[in-house]
Every structure is written in C-alpha cells, then in structure tokens.
Design a protein around this motif. Structure first.
Motif, PDB file in Angstrom:
ATOM      1  N   ALA B  31       0.878  -1.282   0.126  1.00 30.60           N
ATOM      2  CA  ALA B  31      -0.036  -0.240  -0.136  1.00 30.60           C
ATOM      3  C   ALA B  31       0.902   1.174  -0.067  1.00 30.60           C
ATOM      4  O   ALA B  31       0.279   2.384   0.562  1.00 30.60           O
ATOM      5  CB  ALA B  31      -1.075  -0.153   1.098  1.00 30.60           C
ATOM      6  N   GLU B  32       1.908   1.222  -0.569  1.00 32.74           N
ATOM      7  CA  GLU B  32       2.902   2.536  -0.776  1.00 32.74           C
ATOM      8  C   GLU B  32       2.909   3.048  -1.990  1.00 32.74           C
ATOM      9  O   GLU B  32       2.506   2.212  -2.867  1.00 32.74           O
ATOM     10  CB  GLU B  32       4.281   1.861  -0.382  1.00 32.74           C
ATOM     11  CG  GLU B  32       5.328   2.943   0.003  1.00 32.74           C
ATOM     12  CD  GLU B  32       6.943   2.655   0.142  1.00 32.74           C
ATOM     13  OE1 GLU B  32       7.488   3.177   0.894  1.00 32.74           O
ATOM     14  OE2 GLU B  32       6.923   1.324  -0.073  1.00 32.74           O
ATOM     15  N   ILE B  33       2.989   4.229  -2.025  1.00 32.76           N
ATOM     16  CA  ILE B  33       3.171   4.860  -3.589  1.00 32.76           C
ATOM     17  C   ILE B  33       4.487   5.306  -3.792  1.00 32.76           C
ATOM     18  O   ILE B  33       5.048   6.220  -3.061  1.00 32.76           O
ATOM     19  CB  ILE B  33       2.073   6.160  -3.710  1.00 32.76           C
ATOM     20  CG1 ILE B  33       0.715   5.525  -3.328  1.00 32.76           C
ATOM     21  CG2 ILE B  33       2.260   6.528  -4.883  1.00 32.76           C
ATOM     22  CD1 ILE B  33      -0.361   6.804  -3.551  1.00 32.76           C
ATOM     23  N   ARG B 171      -8.185  -6.857  -9.616  1.00 36.97           N
ATOM     24  CA  ARG B 171      -7.896  -6.838  -8.213  1.00 36.97           C
ATOM     25  C   ARG B 171      -6.527  -7.148  -7.828  1.00 36.97           C
ATOM     26  O   ARG B 171      -5.919  -8.098  -7.045  1.00 36.97           O
ATOM     27  CB  ARG B 171      -8.765  -7.761  -7.576  1.00 36.97           C
ATOM     28  CG  ARG B 171      -9.990  -7.868  -7.816  1.00 36.97           C
ATOM     29  CD  ARG B 171     -10.757  -6.643  -7.337  1.00 36.97           C
ATOM     30  NE  ARG B 171     -10.686  -6.600  -6.017  1.00 36.97           N
ATOM     31  CZ  ARG B 171     -11.739  -7.086  -5.326  1.00 36.97           C
ATOM     32  NH1 ARG B 171     -12.521  -7.873  -5.671  1.00 36.97           N
ATOM     33  NH2 ARG B 171     -11.213  -7.134  -3.818  1.00 36.97           N
ATOM     34  N   PRO B 172      -5.326  -5.779  -8.145  1.00 37.66           N
ATOM     35  CA  PRO B 172      -3.844  -6.376  -8.062  1.00 37.66           C
ATOM     36  C   PRO B 172      -3.627  -5.844  -6.542  1.00 37.66           C
ATOM     37  O   PRO B 172      -4.275  -5.194  -6.180  1.00 37.66           O
ATOM     38  CB  PRO B 172      -3.184  -5.155  -9.067  1.00 37.66           C
ATOM     39  CG  PRO B 172      -4.303  -4.312  -9.301  1.00 37.66           C
ATOM     40  CD  PRO B 172      -5.815  -5.022  -8.921  1.00 37.66           C
ATOM     41  N   ASP B 173      -2.245  -6.394  -6.210  1.00 32.41           N
ATOM     42  CA  ASP B 173      -1.721  -5.934  -5.024  1.00 32.41           C
ATOM     43  C   ASP B 173      -1.057  -4.788  -5.612  1.00 32.41           C
ATOM     44  O   ASP B 173      -0.511  -4.014  -4.510  1.00 32.41           O
ATOM     45  CB  ASP B 173      -0.864  -7.220  -4.314  1.00 32.41           C
ATOM     46  CG  ASP B 173      -1.834  -8.080  -3.919  1.00 32.41           C
ATOM     47  OD1 ASP B 173      -2.884  -7.831  -3.419  1.00 32.41           O
ATOM     48  OD2 ASP B 173      -1.592  -9.284  -4.060  1.00 32.41           O
ATOM     49  N   LEU B 174      -0.397  -4.841  -6.638  1.00 35.60           N
ATOM     50  CA  LEU B 174       0.516  -3.852  -7.169  1.00 35.60           C
ATOM     51  C   LEU B 174       0.166  -3.353  -8.205  1.00 35.60           C
ATOM     52  O   LEU B 174      -0.232  -3.973  -9.221  1.00 35.60           O
ATOM     53  CB  LEU B 174       2.053  -4.420  -7.304  1.00 35.60           C
ATOM     54  CG  LEU B 174       3.053  -3.531  -7.774  1.00 35.60           C
ATOM     55  CD1 LEU B 174       3.221  -2.305  -6.842  1.00 35.60           C
ATOM     56  CD2 LEU B 174       4.305  -4.101  -7.983  1.00 35.60           C
ATOM     57  N   ARG B 198      -7.444   7.023  -3.888  1.00 33.03           N
ATOM     58  CA  ARG B 198      -8.443   6.099  -3.316  1.00 33.03           C
ATOM     59  C   ARG B 198      -7.887   4.805  -3.771  1.00 33.03           C
ATOM     60  O   ARG B 198      -8.387   3.948  -3.000  1.00 33.03           O
ATOM     61  CB  ARG B 198      -9.698   6.510  -4.019  1.00 33.03           C
ATOM     62  CG  ARG B 198     -10.491   7.684  -3.646  1.00 33.03           C
ATOM     63  CD  ARG B 198     -11.896   8.100  -4.067  1.00 33.03           C
ATOM     64  NE  ARG B 198     -11.835   8.452  -5.572  1.00 33.03           N
ATOM     65  CZ  ARG B 198     -12.535   7.715  -6.695  1.00 33.03           C
ATOM     66  NH1 ARG B 198     -13.256   6.642  -6.138  1.00 33.03           N
ATOM     67  NH2 ARG B 198     -12.226   8.078  -7.763  1.00 33.03           N
ATOM     68  N   ILE B 199      -7.380   4.773  -4.726  1.00 31.00           N
ATOM     69  CA  ILE B 199      -6.742   3.186  -5.055  1.00 31.00           C
ATOM     70  C   ILE B 199      -6.045   2.787  -3.906  1.00 31.00           C
ATOM     71  O   ILE B 199      -5.948   1.636  -3.458  1.00 31.00           O
ATOM     72  CB  ILE B 199      -5.877   3.304  -6.472  1.00 31.00           C
ATOM     73  CG1 ILE B 199      -7.068   3.569  -7.474  1.00 31.00           C
ATOM     74  CG2 ILE B 199      -5.420   1.790  -6.615  1.00 31.00           C
ATOM     75  CD1 ILE B 199      -6.233   3.727  -8.970  1.00 31.00           C
ATOM     76  N   ARG B 200      -4.999   3.754  -3.487  1.00 28.51           N
ATOM     77  CA  ARG B 200      -4.441   3.236  -2.287  1.00 28.51           C
ATOM     78  C   ARG B 200      -4.979   2.825  -0.936  1.00 28.51           C
ATOM     79  O   ARG B 200      -4.696   2.059  -0.336  1.00 28.51           O
ATOM     80  CB  ARG B 200      -3.270   4.412  -2.072  1.00 28.51           C
ATOM     81  CG  ARG B 200      -2.189   3.981  -1.035  1.00 28.51           C
ATOM     82  CD  ARG B 200      -1.354   5.151  -0.636  1.00 28.51           C
ATOM     83  NE  ARG B 200      -0.775   4.917   0.600  1.00 28.51           N
ATOM     84  CZ  ARG B 200      -0.405   5.456   1.685  1.00 28.51           C
ATOM     85  NH1 ARG B 200      -0.624   6.685   1.674  1.00 28.51           N
ATOM     86  NH2 ARG B 200       0.324   4.955   2.607  1.00 28.51           N
ATOM     87  N   GLU B 201      -5.885   3.653  -0.920  1.00 30.57           N
ATOM     88  CA  GLU B 201      -6.966   3.305   0.296  1.00 30.57           C
ATOM     89  C   GLU B 201      -7.582   1.865   0.195  1.00 30.57           C
ATOM     90  O   GLU B 201      -7.924   1.396   1.070  1.00 30.57           O
ATOM     91  CB  GLU B 201      -8.117   4.464   0.296  1.00 30.57           C
ATOM     92  CG  GLU B 201      -7.567   5.799   0.982  1.00 30.57           C
ATOM     93  CD  GLU B 201      -8.626   6.637   0.723  1.00 30.57           C
ATOM     94  OE1 GLU B 201      -9.786   6.382   0.343  1.00 30.57           O
ATOM     95  OE2 GLU B 201      -8.210   7.912   1.020  1.00 30.57           O
ATOM     96  N   GLN B 202      -7.604   1.582  -0.963  1.00 29.51           N
ATOM     97  CA  GLN B 202      -8.085   0.005  -1.091  1.00 29.51           C
ATOM     98  C   GLN B 202      -7.016  -1.108  -0.677  1.00 29.51           C
ATOM     99  O   GLN B 202      -7.188  -2.361  -0.993  1.00 29.51           O
ATOM    100  CB  GLN B 202      -8.448  -0.260  -2.695  1.00 29.51           C
ATOM    101  CG  GLN B 202      -9.502   0.677  -3.196  1.00 29.51           C
ATOM    102  CD  GLN B 202     -10.854   0.185  -2.846  1.00 29.51           C
ATOM    103  OE1 GLN B 202     -11.148  -0.864  -3.022  1.00 29.51           O
ATOM    104  NE2 GLN B 202     -11.523   1.013  -2.410  1.00 29.51           N
TER     105      GLN B 202
END
Ligand SMILES: Nc1ncnc2c1ncn2[C@@H]1O[C@H](COP(=O)(O)OP(=O)(O)OP(=O)(O)O)[C@@H](O)[C@H]1O
Ligand SMILES: [Mg+2]
Lengths: 337, 275, 297
Positions: B31-33, B171-174, B198-202
């Motif tokens: 969940a990192e950008i 539904r990727p993790d990355l 919002r993607i990261r929040e997922q």
C-alpha cells in the motif's frame, strides 16, 4: 434453437441485470426489446426458416446439392471466423482441416468398413493434432508468419494426399457411405449440424474465451497484461477452428461420397476467407450471409467463370480499403443490460 | 516474511549496444506509493516492462513478496497480482468499454468451454459477476461516458479512466501506472490525483511514472530518480527535490537561474493545485 | 554428389532472387507481400509476350535477345510492384496488420486469375531456349545455359548489394527499414523510398520469372504460388529482412531440396521444404543471419 446468427436467449439478457451503482452515469439507456429481437433472434430465425423451407421451393437433385454445399460452406466460414474474425489470426490454409476431416472419415469408413458416424472421434483427434502441429511453432511468432505457414500447410496436405496410397492418390477415395438415406434428409441433417455449429461458434465468441480471443486481436500486449495467456488463447482459437473445419469435412465426404485432392486447393481456402471478410470479420450474422453469397454466386455467374475470381481478388482489396468491417459488421455497441 | 511487496535489484537492460537501464534497485512496500521520475528516455517505461515481464532484463532480479518473478511471461506476472497501464493507452478499441474492463476479471471468473456452449448456470453466474465487477470499477474510476459503445469513441481523459478501471478489475496488490496524467487538463489531473489516493486506500501499492512534479511530490511516499538508465536518487519527495544531481538532470548543466526558478515555481504550483 | 550440389545451387539462385524482393519489402514495411510470387509469374508472361512479339529468335541470337528481354521485363514488373504498393498497400500502412495481409492475398488472387483470364489456363511454351551444350565440372553435368542463368543471378545480386550498401538510395532504405518515423524526421521521403524498394524487389522477381521461363520452357498462371512459398522459406532460413542472409537462405534451401529429393523422391520435395520451414521457425525464427530484436511495448 435460435438458428444461424444465434441470438442470446432471453434468460441471459434478464439475468444479467447488474445493479447500477451511480445509475445516472450509465450513458446510453437500454434499447427497446423489439429492436433487440430484430437484430438477434429474428435474423437468425429468419435465416434458419429460409434454409428449412428452401427444399419446398425447389427440391431438384441439383438444387439440393447446391444448397447442401452452401450449408457446409457456412460451417467452414463460421470456423474460420473464429480464427480470423475473433482472434485476428490469418489462416490461409484453412481448407487443410476440411481435407483432414474428409480424408480421415473417408479412409476409415472405406478401409475399415465403419459407418461414418463412428469415425467422428478419430476425426476430432486427427484435426486437433493437425491444429497443434501447425499452431505450436507459429503462434509464438508474428501473425504474418502464421499466414504463410498455413498457406504452406494447405499445400502440403494436398500434396501428401496426392502422394499417399492410403488416400487413393490423385484420384482419391470413392464409395464413402452416407449419413442418411436420400439427399433431402441429408440436407436437413446438414442444416441442423451447421446451425448448431454456428450457434456454438457464436456462444464461444461471447464467452470468457471468446472475449480473450478479441482481446488478443485488439492488442496482444494489453491482453497479456490482464493475465491472458495469449499463446494458449490463440492455440484454442486455432484448434477450435480446426475442429469446425474437420467436422465440415465429414459432412463434405458424406455429401459427395468421394474425396480427391482437387477439392482442397488454395482457391478454396481463399473463398472461405472471402466469405468471412466480405460478411464482416467477427460478425457471425455477416459471416453466414457472406458464406451464402460466396457459395451461391458462382452458380449464378457460371458464364463469367474466368473473371469471377479476378473480381473476388479485387473485391478483397476494395473491402479492406473502403469497408474493412464488412457488409454486416459486428456491433461494437453492446446491448445495455 | 518481511520481504517487501516488490523488490527490484541490480536491474540492467541492454538493447544491442543501447543500455536502457543500468543498475536499478528499489523496493515497494504494501500500500505504498513510489514514483519513478526522470527525463525522457531515462528508462522508466523499460523498467516497468522488466517488472511486468514484457522485457527480459539482461541482469538483475525482480521479486514479488520474495518470490523471483524475473523472466516470467507477462500473464504469469499479472496472475501473481501485478497490474499495469501503458504510457500510450492500450485499450481494446473496437470492443465495448464494459468488455474492456471485463478483461480485468478474466482470471477471476470460472467457466469452461462446455459452460459457454450450453449456457449452464455457472456460465450465467460468472458472466453476471464479471459484468457487475466491471460496472463497479468503472464507477470507482468515475467514468461518465457511454459504457456500451466502443472504447475508442470515448474522449482521451475518459479512456485513461477505463484503462485504470481495467487494471483495478484485476484486483492487483501492485499497480504500475505509466504517466496516467499525461495529456490531461487541470481539472482532470486533480481528479486523477484523487483517484490514485483512493486506489491506495483500497490497499493497493502503486508505482507511478509521472512528469508532473506537483502530482509526484504530493502523492508519493518515496521517489526514485532515473537518468540515462542510472538511478541517481531514492528517498522521500522533499529530500529528492533538493538533491543537486536531480535538479541538474532535469535542467541540464547549462540551465540558468531563471529556468531553475521557473521549475521550482511550477513544482510549487502543482503542489498547491493538487492539494 | 557434386551433381546434387550443382542442381541445388542452380535452383537456389532462383529462390534467392525471388526471396530478395520478399525480404526487402518485409524489411522496409514489415509486410509479407503475398503477391510477390505472382510478380515473378507476371515477369515470365511479360517476357513471353515480348519474345512472341519479336517473332522467331535464332539460336545464335538467343542470349543477347534474352538479356534485352530480361531488362525490359524487369522494368515492367518493377513498375507493377510500384503500382501495387500505391493502389493496394499505401493507404493501409497504419491499419491493422490483418487488413494489409488480406489485401495482399487479394492482390495475389487478382494477379493469378487476371492472368488466367488474359492468357488462358493452359501452360504456355516459352519461345526461346538456350543451347544445351553440356560441360563436366568436378563430376557434375552443367549446361551452358545453367551457367549463364546463374551468372545473371549473381550479377543482379551483387548489383543489389552494392546499391543497398554503397549508394545514398540504399542508405535511405536502410534508414527507413530501421525506423520510418525517424527517417521521415531526417528529411527522407519515406513514400518514395518504399516505392523504390518495391520496384527493385519486383524487378528481381520479374527477372527470375523470365529466367525460369527460358530454363523450364513452360509457364502458367499459378507458377508464382509455390515459388512464393519457397522464397519465404528461403528468407526465413537466412533471416528475413537481411539481404545477405536471404541470398544464403536461397542457396541453402536449394541445396537442402536437392538432397531431400534425392533421398525421399521428387514428389516429396515441397513437403520436405515445408518441414524445413517449420523446423527453422521452431528452432531459430530469426534465421541464420537475422538478429533478435525486442519489440517495443
Ligand atoms: N524495444 C526496444 N528496442 C530498442 N530500444 C528500446 C526499446 N525500448 C526502449 N528502448 C530505448 O531504451 C531507452 C529508454 O526508453 P524508455 O521508454 O524506457 O524511456 P522513458 O524513461 O520511459 O522515457 P519517456 O519519458 O519518454 O517515456 C530509450 O533510449 C529507448 O529508445
Ligand atoms: Mg516512458
């Protein structure tokens, strides 16, 4: 039974009513049921009705033979459409699978005295193997390579059939048993088989696999990025196409009760391709209509024999330049469900 | 156990004589950008292509949760939970928008050839699921346009959304985004920024290639800077922005004070605009 | 043994000539020009028509007349290739590859059956034969006409190589093949270069057609079909898009076929060649001299 052109059964249409979060954003609203029927089921049913009623108009042996051939040709076009239309792979030797099917059933039924139906499992196995042998090395490469390798394959099958003793050499095989008694019942059997084949092809085209075929056609890299194993998917298209061609070959053998190498030239492959391109690649309705036109036109234009094929060649170029989607294209617009 | 989600180590890629990537090492946590920036031709897209299996690196390794995925074919990488977008939009143009996003569900839905031929209940169920998910992710990406017409008919900004929705339906993790904001106007950029958050929040980790500094500085936890295939910096945005090597890479040795000032201003401006 | 080698090299030089056009066109616009073999057929018929119009040719004059006809024919088929590109292919350059391939098939079909409509379906007998004096070279029987034809083929290939490697024109061709957009930015007229490539490739095919007519004595409207396949095989063996590779591939295919025919019998020659093609595509799709390229994503 929805007939050639196979529309979606209504059950599917209603059961797919997805909840519409953010409903108003949805763009175009659902279209009227009537217009949907016009496009799908009615076209298919009308086609089937024409095919079923035709013998009542003219049941001369000649007319029946021409109509049976046309129906078999429709099946070939439906099979090639899977490869070329759905998956975007150019197969220039498609008639080879037709030959493989016809010869396998012909040889087994005449040498072993089997009824034609009993040869079907062998036909399936042999056509699948043929599809794998040609597909495996070439489907990894750029699509043009497949085109020319299939062109060669078509030639090679014909040459092999001419050279071998078991296939009867240049004169081929005679006395292949029929599937039914009499030409009328055989015509109806053929129409039935072809209708099922056309619906089957259409259903596959709308399924997960069929979508994967079109992803590959549209953009192989993007398809891979979505987890589509493009090589396997292309292979599936090629093998399914081979099966359709092989089964059409069995009908052909039963229809003529004889097969010889002369029926499987490049000209034939090109004509099937012509039907697919003219009707509209990827559009099952278009392809069926295209096949009927291409198979019946020569009967009507017998006097112009020499120029007919020139016209076909020029037409291929013109269609690609002017109307690449064909006469009756696949709708990119899907029905709102 | 503690292996990061993605770790790229000593990546090197050469095309004949051209070295596109020369020793790239970075990691991305859950969940990192992380942003990858650098001038044109620095090797950013090539790095994406190595991670996703489109190019086979000349040397180095790519690991996903510790598992070596170097040299796997792209579909296998995708199956392990990596999705991407392309720098120059790669939609299935002639297919409907909905079908495009259904592509993301390809690996999730279960149906075989017989189901499709016989229209079994399983077929209907899986098709329905696929359609529902496609609608869901189109809503998530905020698509306003027609979902039933061909994808190529949508305006450019909308096509970008479709491409992201398609990747999310996987539904990727990355998620790897290659210049998602390129060619977008000011409002659209702000919306893209919002979407990325919002993607990261997922719970999805994101690697972002982007030329818009404001966006990059705003959204990333870490920034990796490439120049001529070499990694010249890796750290938090504030640190990277002050790195003299980075400033020089972007402006060149001959940049005069005014240009540098201008660049600083544009970075600051983008920050305000995005926030 | 040496007879087999000689036969192989002789046929191989034909394959090489035809394969060159295939390979050049592929190199420059990445199109397999299915109609290429039919330009070879067209060449044979143009030569036939010109010779027919000239009336009987005495045996003594056969060679000079044939060379003259060769040059004329090369001009005609070269132009035909240019027209083909202009009419059928140019507008589709940016279109999906499938459209372009189908167009090429259409062109091939139109040429074949156009010729059949014009000249009839039966084979025509070539109005000139070169004298059949036979020599013994290292145990192989070699006719003078074979030597002449091989010499012509070699001269044409050397000429092409010089043109591509030494001239401005050739440099521009290589630039377009490498990267058409960059070439256009450098001020190269890409359309003109592609036209010239088609001219050269088609001219070579036409030359091969006339030579085949003079050698085999019979021509027909389908004669280009098989040679097109063989030429493609030759190009794949050597490395499609690579000129020296293609020449090598042609000779090699000729040799392989010659030995294959000896072992398996003439009726399996084409099947054997096709087997070689499949083998190469499986094991080394880039060919002997082709280099591996990573396609841009
Ligand atoms: N398939 C390929 N074959 C040969 N060279 C390539 C290939 N792909 C990329 N390159 C080269 O590798 C280098 C890096 O390209 P890349 O596309 O990764 O840069 P980038 O950082 O994404 O640039 P941009 O910001 O312009 O998108 C460039 O010199 C490019 O020409
Ligand atoms: Mg890039």
């Amino acid at each position: 039974m929805t007939g050639p052109g196979g529309g979606a059964p209504p059950a599917e249409a209603t059961s797919e009513a997805a909840p519409a979060p953010g409903g108003g954003r949805r763009g175009a609203g659902p279209r009227s049921i009537a217009s949907r029927l016009m496009e799908n089921r009615w076209a298919g049913l009308a086609g089937l009705a024409v095919a079923l009623l035709a013998p009542f108009v003219n049941a001369s042996p000649y007319a029946l033979s021409v109509m049976t051939s046309a129906a078999i040709f429709v099946m070939l076009a439906a099979g090639l459409n899977i490869v070329v239309g759905y998956c975007g792979l150019l197969d220039l030797g498609y008639i080879a699978f037709f030959a493989v099917g016809a010869y396998t059933s012909g040889v087994l039924s005449t040498r072993l005295g089997l009824p034609l139906v009993a040869t079907l499992p062998a036909v399936l196995v042999v056509t699948v193997i043929a599809g794998l042998v040609i597909g495996a090395p070439t489907l990894r490469l750029r699509s043009d390579y497949l085109a020319i390798v299939t062109l060669g394959f078509g030639e090679i099958i014909r040459v092999t059939a001419t050279n071998l003793d078991v296939t009867g050499g240049p004169s081929g095989i005679y006395g292949i048993p029929g599937l039914t008694e009499g030409p009328v019942s055989f015509y109806y059997l053929t129409v039935l088989v072809v209708a099922v084949a056309v619906i089957g092809a259409a259903r596959l085209g709308r399924s997960r696999l069929g979508r994967a075929w079109r992803f590959v056609r549209e953009d192989e890299d993007a398809a891979e990025a979505m987890g589509v194993h493009t090589y396997k998917v292309k292979m599936a298209a090629y093998v399914v196409g081979a099966i359709w061609g092989g089964l059409a070959g069995v009908l052909f053998a039963a229809h003529l009760s004889a097969v010889s190498p002369g029926s499987f030239t490049f000209l034939q492959s090109a004509l099937v391709l012509m039907a697919v391109v003219l009707g509209g690649m990827g559009s099952i309705r278009g392809v069926v209509v295209g096949a009927v036109i291409v198979s019946l036109l020569p009967e009507l234009l017998r006097d112009l024999a020499d120029y007919r094929y020139v016209a076909f060649g020029v037409l291929l170029i013109i269609v690609m330049l002017v109307r690449p989607q064909g006469l009756w294209p696949a709708r990119p617009k899907e029905v709102a469900k | 156990m503690n292996a990061p989600l993605l770790s790229v180590e000593g990546l090197r890629l050469a095309f004949g004589g051209v070295v596109a990537i020369d020793g790239l090492t970075f990691a991305v946590g859950e969940a990192e950008i992380v942003s990858v920036i650098g001038p044109n031709g620095a090797g950013k897209t090539s790095a994406f292509n190595c991670v996703t299996g489109f190019y086979r690196p000349t040397a180095g390794s790519v690991r996903l949760r510790g598992r070596d995925i170097t040299g796997l074919r792209p579909s296998a990488v995708a199956a392990l939970g990596v999705a991407r977008t392309f720098q120059n939009l790669r939609l299935f143009g002639e297919m409907s928008v909905l079908d495009n996003v259904r592509a993301g569900t390809h690996l999730r839905i279960r149906q075989n050839v017989l189901d499709a031929l016989l229209h079994t209940p399983r077929y209907r169920r899986s098709e329905r699921e696929s359609t529902e998910q496609a609608h869901h992710w189109l809503d998530f990406a905020g698509l306003r346009g027609d979902r039933y017409g061909p994808a190529r008919a949508l305006p450019y900004g909308e096509q970008r959304r479709v491409e992201i929705a398609r990747a999310l339906a996987r539904r990727p993790d990355l998620l790897l985004l290659d210049e998602p904001a390129a060619g977008l106007n000011h409002t659209e950029k702000a919306e893209m920024l919002d979407l990325i958050r919002r993607i990261r929040e997922q719970g999805v980790a994101i690697v972002l290639i982007e030329h818009d500094m404001g966006l990059v500085m705003d959204v990333s936890q870490r920034v990796v800077v490439l120049n001529f295939g070499r990694e010249i910096a890796d750290g938090p945005p504030d640190e990277v922005r002050r790195d003299p090597q980075v400033v020089e890479a972007y402006l060149g040795r001959d940049a005069d004070e005014a240009e540098i000032e201008q660049a600083r201003a544009s970075v600051a401006g983008g920050r305000d605009g995005g926030a | 043994m040496s007879q087999l080698v000689w036969n192989g090299l002789f046929v191989g030089s034909f394959y090489a000539l035809v394969a060159l056009g295939y390979s050049m066109v592929y190199g420059i616009i990445k199109l397999l020009n299915f109609a290429h073999g039919d330009l070879y057929m067209l060449g044979a018929f143009v030569g036939f028509a010109v010779l027919g119009a000239a009336g009987g040719v005495s045996a003594a004059m056969a060679l000079p007349v044939l060379l003259l006809v060769l040059v004329l024919t090369m001009g005609v088929t070269g132009l035909a290739g240019v027209v083909l590109e202009r009419v059928a292919y140019r507008r589709l350059r940016g279109a999906p590859r499938l459209s372009l391939l189908i167009t090429a098939v259409g062109a091939s079909f139109a040429l074949e059956y156009g010729m059949r409509a014009g000249a009839g379906a039966d084979p025509r007998v070539y109005p000139v034969r070169l004298s059949g004096t036979t020599l013994e070279v290292l145990g192989a029987r070699v006719t003078l006409q074979q030597l002449t034809l091989v010499a012509v083929a070699v001269i044409l290939m050397i000429g092409l190589n010089l043109l591509v490697n030494r001239s401005r024109e050739g440099r521009a061709m290589r630039a377009v093949a490498l990267d058409p957009r960059a070439a256009a930015l450098m001020g190269i007229d890409v359309d003109a270069i592609i036209s010239r490539t088609f001219f050269l490739g088609s001219a070579l095919a036409g030359a091969a057609g006339v030579m085949a007519g003079a050698h085999y004595g019979k021509i027909d409207f389908m004669m280009g079909f098989l040679i097109g396949l063989k030429a493609f095989t030759a190009a794949v063996i050597g490395g499609i898009g690579n000129i020296p590779g293609t020449m090598l591939g042609g000779l090699l295919l000729g040799l392989l076929e010659s030995f294959g025919t000896f072992w398996l019998g003439g009726e399996w020659r084409d099947v054997f060649a096709f087997g070689v093609l499949i083998l190469f595509l499986t094991v080394r799709p880039t060919g002997l001299l082709g280099e591996r390229v990573t396609e841009r994503v």
